[in-house]
Design a protein around this motif. Structure first.
Motif, short mmCIF file in Angstrom:
data_model
loop_
_atom_site.label_atom_id
_atom_site.label_comp_id
_atom_site.label_asym_id
_atom_site.label_seq_id
_atom_site.Cartn_x
_atom_site.Cartn_y
_atom_site.Cartn_z
N MET A 1 0.85 -1.22 0.19
CA MET A 1 0.19 0.01 0.12
C MET A 1 0.79 1.18 -0.04
O MET A 1 0.49 2.40 -0.79
N ASN A 2 1.98 1.01 0.96
CA ASN A 2 2.78 2.45 0.87
C ASN A 2 3.54 2.43 -0.56
O ASN A 2 3.70 3.78 -0.89
N ASN A 3 3.94 1.50 -1.01
CA ASN A 3 4.44 1.79 -2.44
C ASN A 3 3.56 2.24 -3.68
O ASN A 3 3.81 3.09 -4.31
N VAL A 4 2.37 1.84 -3.49
CA VAL A 4 1.31 2.26 -4.20
C VAL A 4 0.96 3.84 -4.18
O VAL A 4 1.04 4.77 -5.07
N LEU A 5 1.09 4.33 -2.94
CA LEU A 5 0.79 5.64 -2.54
C LEU A 5 1.94 6.35 -2.97
O LEU A 5 1.89 7.49 -3.62
N SER A 6 3.18 6.18 -2.70
CA SER A 6 4.32 6.95 -3.12
C SER A 6 4.44 6.94 -4.66
O SER A 6 4.93 7.99 -5.26
N LEU A 7 4.12 5.72 -5.34
CA LEU A 7 4.18 5.85 -6.76
C LEU A 7 2.80 6.69 -7.42
O LEU A 7 3.44 7.56 -8.47
N ALA A 8 1.97 6.88 -6.77
CA ALA A 8 0.87 7.73 -7.38
C ALA A 8 1.40 9.16 -7.11
O ALA A 8 0.96 9.95 -7.97
N ILE A 9 1.83 9.35 -5.89
CA ILE A 9 2.52 10.97 -5.66
C ILE A 9 3.35 11.37 -6.55
O ILE A 9 3.63 12.40 -7.10
N SER A 10 4.33 10.37 -6.64
CA SER A 10 5.53 10.72 -7.95
C SER A 10 4.91 10.79 -9.29
O SER A 10 5.28 11.75 -9.99
N PHE A 11 4.03 10.07 -9.73
CA PHE A 11 3.44 10.13 -10.97
C PHE A 11 2.48 11.64 -10.97
O PHE A 11 2.94 12.14 -12.00
N GLY A 12 1.95 12.11 -9.94
CA GLY A 12 1.18 13.32 -9.87
C GLY A 12 2.24 14.54 -10.14
O GLY A 12 2.07 15.46 -10.66
N VAL A 13 3.45 14.36 -9.47
CA VAL A 13 4.29 15.26 -9.27
C VAL A 13 5.10 15.55 -10.95
O VAL A 13 5.08 16.45 -11.34
N VAL A 14 5.18 14.32 -11.39
CA VAL A 14 6.06 14.24 -12.82
C VAL A 14 4.92 15.11 -13.67
O VAL A 14 5.26 15.57 -14.71
N ILE A 15 3.48 14.58 -13.60
CA ILE A 15 2.52 15.07 -14.64
C ILE A 15 2.39 16.54 -14.56
O ILE A 15 2.45 17.40 -15.52
N ALA A 16 2.61 17.12 -13.11
CA ALA A 16 2.31 18.44 -12.91
C ALA A 16 3.82 19.42 -13.58
O ALA A 16 3.54 20.35 -14.04
N PHE A 17 4.88 18.63 -13.35
CA PHE A 17 6.12 19.28 -13.75
C PHE A 17 6.06 19.37 -15.45
O PHE A 17 6.36 20.38 -16.06
N VAL A 18 5.52 18.13 -16.23
CA VAL A 18 5.51 18.26 -17.45
C VAL A 18 4.56 19.55 -18.13
O VAL A 18 4.79 19.99 -18.89
N LEU A 19 3.17 19.60 -17.34
CA LEU A 19 2.32 20.57 -17.80
C LEU A 19 2.72 21.90 -17.54
O LEU A 19 2.63 22.74 -18.29
N LEU A 20 3.64 21.99 -16.51
CA LEU A 20 4.19 23.18 -16.04
C LEU A 20 5.09 23.65 -17.15
O LEU A 20 5.32 25.05 -17.85
N ILE A 21 5.96 22.85 -17.42
CA ILE A 21 7.05 22.89 -18.58
C ILE A 21 6.21 23.07 -20.08
O ILE A 21 6.79 23.90 -20.70
N GLY A 22 5.32 22.39 -20.28
CA GLY A 22 4.65 22.87 -21.51
C GLY A 22 4.21 23.97 -21.83
O GLY A 22 3.82 24.49 -22.78
#
Length: 57
Positions: A1-22
């Protein structure tokens, strides 16, 4: 469960970073492929009969 949560948070951060750069680095409008004026040659691609355009002039 902890791995899924950290994966979801990191995925959200990467998506936000890509949108900001775009949003910051946009492609110039000079690279757009839209025609500003319909020429007889381009009107055939759009299904417009160029002889109709000549009759209206």
């Amino acid at each position: 469960m902890n791995n899924v949560l950290s994966l979801a948070i990191s995925f959200g951060v990467v998506i936000a970073f890509v949108l900001l750069i775009g949003k910051r680095f946009r492609i110039s409008t000079r690279y757009e492929r839209k025609d500003r004026v319909v020429t007889p040659w381009n009107s055939l691609d759009q299904g417009i009969d160029p002889t109709d355009l000549e009759e209206k002039k």
